[in-house]
Design a protein around this motif. Structure first.
Motif, PDB file in Angstrom:
ATOM      1  N   MET A   1      16.032  10.142  -6.701  1.00 19.42           N
ATOM      2  CA  MET A   1      14.630   9.873  -6.426  1.00 19.42           C
ATOM      3  C   MET A   1      14.123  10.950  -5.470  1.00 19.42           C
ATOM      4  O   MET A   1      14.753  11.222  -4.449  1.00 19.42           O
ATOM      5  N   ASP A   5       8.534  11.942  -6.771  1.00 15.92           N
ATOM      6  CA  ASP A   5       8.484  10.627  -7.416  1.00 15.92           C
ATOM      7  C   ASP A   5       7.644   9.661  -6.588  1.00 15.92           C
ATOM      8  O   ASP A   5       6.833   8.898  -7.129  1.00 15.92           O
ATOM      9  N   LYS A   6       7.839   9.692  -5.282  1.00 19.30           N
ATOM     10  CA  LYS A   6       7.069   8.799  -4.412  1.00 19.30           C
ATOM     11  C   LYS A   6       5.580   9.102  -4.501  1.00 19.30           C
ATOM     12  O   LYS A   6       4.751   8.191  -4.612  1.00 19.30           O
ATOM     13  N   VAL A  12       8.768   2.016  -8.895  1.00 21.82           N
ATOM     14  CA  VAL A  12       9.508   2.358 -10.108  1.00 21.82           C
ATOM     15  C   VAL A  12      10.026   1.069 -10.740  1.00 21.82           C
ATOM     16  O   VAL A  12      10.579   0.198 -10.050  1.00 21.82           O
ATOM     17  N   TYR A  31      21.255   2.428  -1.346  1.00 18.32           N
ATOM     18  CA  TYR A  31      20.559   3.712  -1.384  1.00 18.32           C
ATOM     19  C   TYR A  31      20.966   4.520  -0.157  1.00 18.32           C
ATOM     20  O   TYR A  31      21.428   3.970   0.851  1.00 18.32           O
ATOM     21  N   LEU A  98       9.305   2.829  -3.226  1.00 19.41           N
ATOM     22  CA  LEU A  98       9.765   4.053  -2.562  1.00 19.41           C
ATOM     23  C   LEU A  98       9.042   4.188  -1.224  1.00 19.41           C
ATOM     24  O   LEU A  98       8.091   4.955  -1.077  1.00 19.41           O
ATOM     25  N   ILE A 101      11.039   8.311   1.506  1.00 17.59           N
ATOM     26  CA  ILE A 101      11.895   9.220   0.749  1.00 17.59           C
ATOM     27  C   ILE A 101      11.913  10.563   1.478  1.00 17.59           C
ATOM     28  O   ILE A 101      10.862  11.197   1.636  1.00 17.59           O
TER      29      ILE A 101
END
Length: 452
Positions: A1, A5-6, A12, A31, A98, A101
């Motif tokens: 990730m 992506d965030k 997600v 994670y 998320l 990140i």
């Protein structure tokens, strides 16, 4: 990730198939940052249906943020934060949020196990006591409007919360767990000694908002002012009271729509914790002619094993009700029959105002065609100063010498749009800078308003 992506998704969805005959679903996840940096990934669960925002409450099966790394959802039992019920065959979704990140990215793993039967230790369904507290009244009832439990990231059960709240001198609390409604049924069936009304804290990555009177889940995945407007409108459509939480540092509200909500949390935990900024925001709304109700809440998480702050009941929101019930609570809240004080034993601050041939008070109506005079009644505020915040500035009414005091003032220039916001403050209140961090408040009453 990745950080990209965030920025693109923020949430997600991971689909998985559930065949016939499954009685329970067990999920574990983990994670970690791919390198250095802070990494936090939240988790929740959707049953078959459309999971896109804003999702229907029928697909929601739970949310635990980062608080639980393992959870179970079964036909008869679910981990607090999640809802028990039929395990419908079809496509289910893990929901990942998320939250944080790092630049290096984040690695995660989710394990889903489908169980043919509920495990013995998981299948015991908590049986809350029936009832729900007395219905005494009319009068002033002391509450805490922002509290958490084991259904999100708190440490107390609903029953423990009711007992501890009563021991502190509270008549009720509103349980506002993060992004879930797994506590609602237990709140409604828990016998006192304090009442526990169900709420939900809409916990977005851009600010938090409490909903009161909650029965079903409202999708919290707002990423913009437009998204937040949809959340607020849906909550109001269901009859929920909407209140922006702690508009100050740490978790500021960045989603606008202040003119659309019913309330604003002007006081969260001890006053010195940046609440002067929340009061500034509230006064800004009054200056714009908005009748937003001022409320307070501790935001207590550690209730069973209290340590540090926030502490349950600090501050205490005191509400005038015809009787102690959820319906009366919501009715009185909308009318602004509310003052906020430093703790359950804190000063009492109410008033009576007159103007245009009419009378207003905190127990009845706060609206007058014009405001000509106001009497403020204080109990338990020895050594404090009583003042009014008005569009023309701060008006000092007098000092409280003993345990109780009545101070009076005539008001000028009180046409449409005028407000008089009573405060009880420390004797060192900075009248030349009334909304500064040096302004220590002991109690706030919702204002009397001039409205034609």
């Amino acid at each position: 990730m990745t950080r990209e992506d965030k920025e693109k998704y923020e949430f997600v969805l991971l689909p998985f198939e559930v065949p016939e005959g499954v009685e329970a679903i067990e999920v574990e996840y983990s994670y970690r940052a791919a390198g250095s940096g802070e990494c936090e990934v939240d988790i929740g669960l959707f049953s078959p249906g459309d999971p896109s925002f804003p999702a229907d409450p029928s697909v929601f099966r739970g949310w635990s943020g980062t608080n639980k790394k393992r959870f179970v959802v079964g036909r008869r039992y679910a981990t607090p934060g999640y809802l028990p019920g039929d395990i419908t065959p079809g496509t289910w979704h893990i929901l990942l949020g998320l939250y944080k990140i790092p630049e290096c990215g984040c690695e995660y793993e989710v394990r889903v196990e489908l169980l043919g039967s509920e495990r013995g230790e998981e299948a015991r369904v908590p049986q809350p006591a029936g009832g729900g507290g007395g219905a005494r009244g009319p009068g002033w009832f002391k509450g805490d409007l922002h509290v958490h439990s084991v259904h999100s990231d708190g440490d107390a059960s609903v029953a423990e919360l009711a007992r501890i709240a009563s021991g502190k001198g509270l008549d009720f609390v509103v349980l506002t767990d993060h992004n879930t409604v797994s506590h609602v049924a237990e709140c409604l069936s828990t016998a006192g000694p304090a009442r526990v009304f169900p709420g939900m804290e809409v916990t977005t990555y851009y600010g938090h908002m409490n909903l009161f009177g909650v029965r079903s889940w409202v999708d919290f995945r707002a990423r913009s002012e437009g998204d937040a407007r949809r959340v607020i409108e849906e909550a109001k459509r269901r009859g929920y009271f909407t209140s922006i939480n702690h508009p100050k540092p740490d978790y500021p509200w960045l989603l606008g729509n202040e003119d659309r909500v019913d309330g604003l949390e002007v006081w969260q935990t001890v006053w010195e914790y940046f609440n002067y900024l929340s009061l500034r925001k509230y006064v800004e709304l009054l200056e714009r002619g908005r009748d937003v109700v001022a409320v307070g809440g501790s935001d207590a998480h550690r209730v069973a094993r209290e340590e540090g702050i926030p502490r349950l009941g600090e501050p205490t929101t005191v509400v005038y009700m015809e009787r102690l019930s959820e319906d009366e609570f919501l009715k009185s809240l909308r009318l602004g029959r509310v003052y906020v004080t430093e703790n359950p034993s804190g000063p009492r601050l109410v008033y009576r105002a007159r103007g245009g041939g009419a009378e207003a008070s905190l127990e009845t109506s706060r609206l007058l065609p014009r405001v000509e005079s106001i009497e403020v009644f204080v109990e338990g505020g020895a050594g404090s100063v009583v003042l009014l915040l008005t569009p023309g500035g701060v008006v000092k009414l007098g000092f409280v010498d003993g345990d109780s005091s009545v101070v009076k003032a005539s008001v000028e220039h009180s046409g449409d749009g005028f407000y008089a916001l009573p405060l009880l403050a420390s004797a060192e209140y900075p009248f030349d800078d009334p909304l500064s961090e040096d302004a220590v408040v002991r109690a706030i009453a919702n204002p009397v308003l001039a409205r034609r």
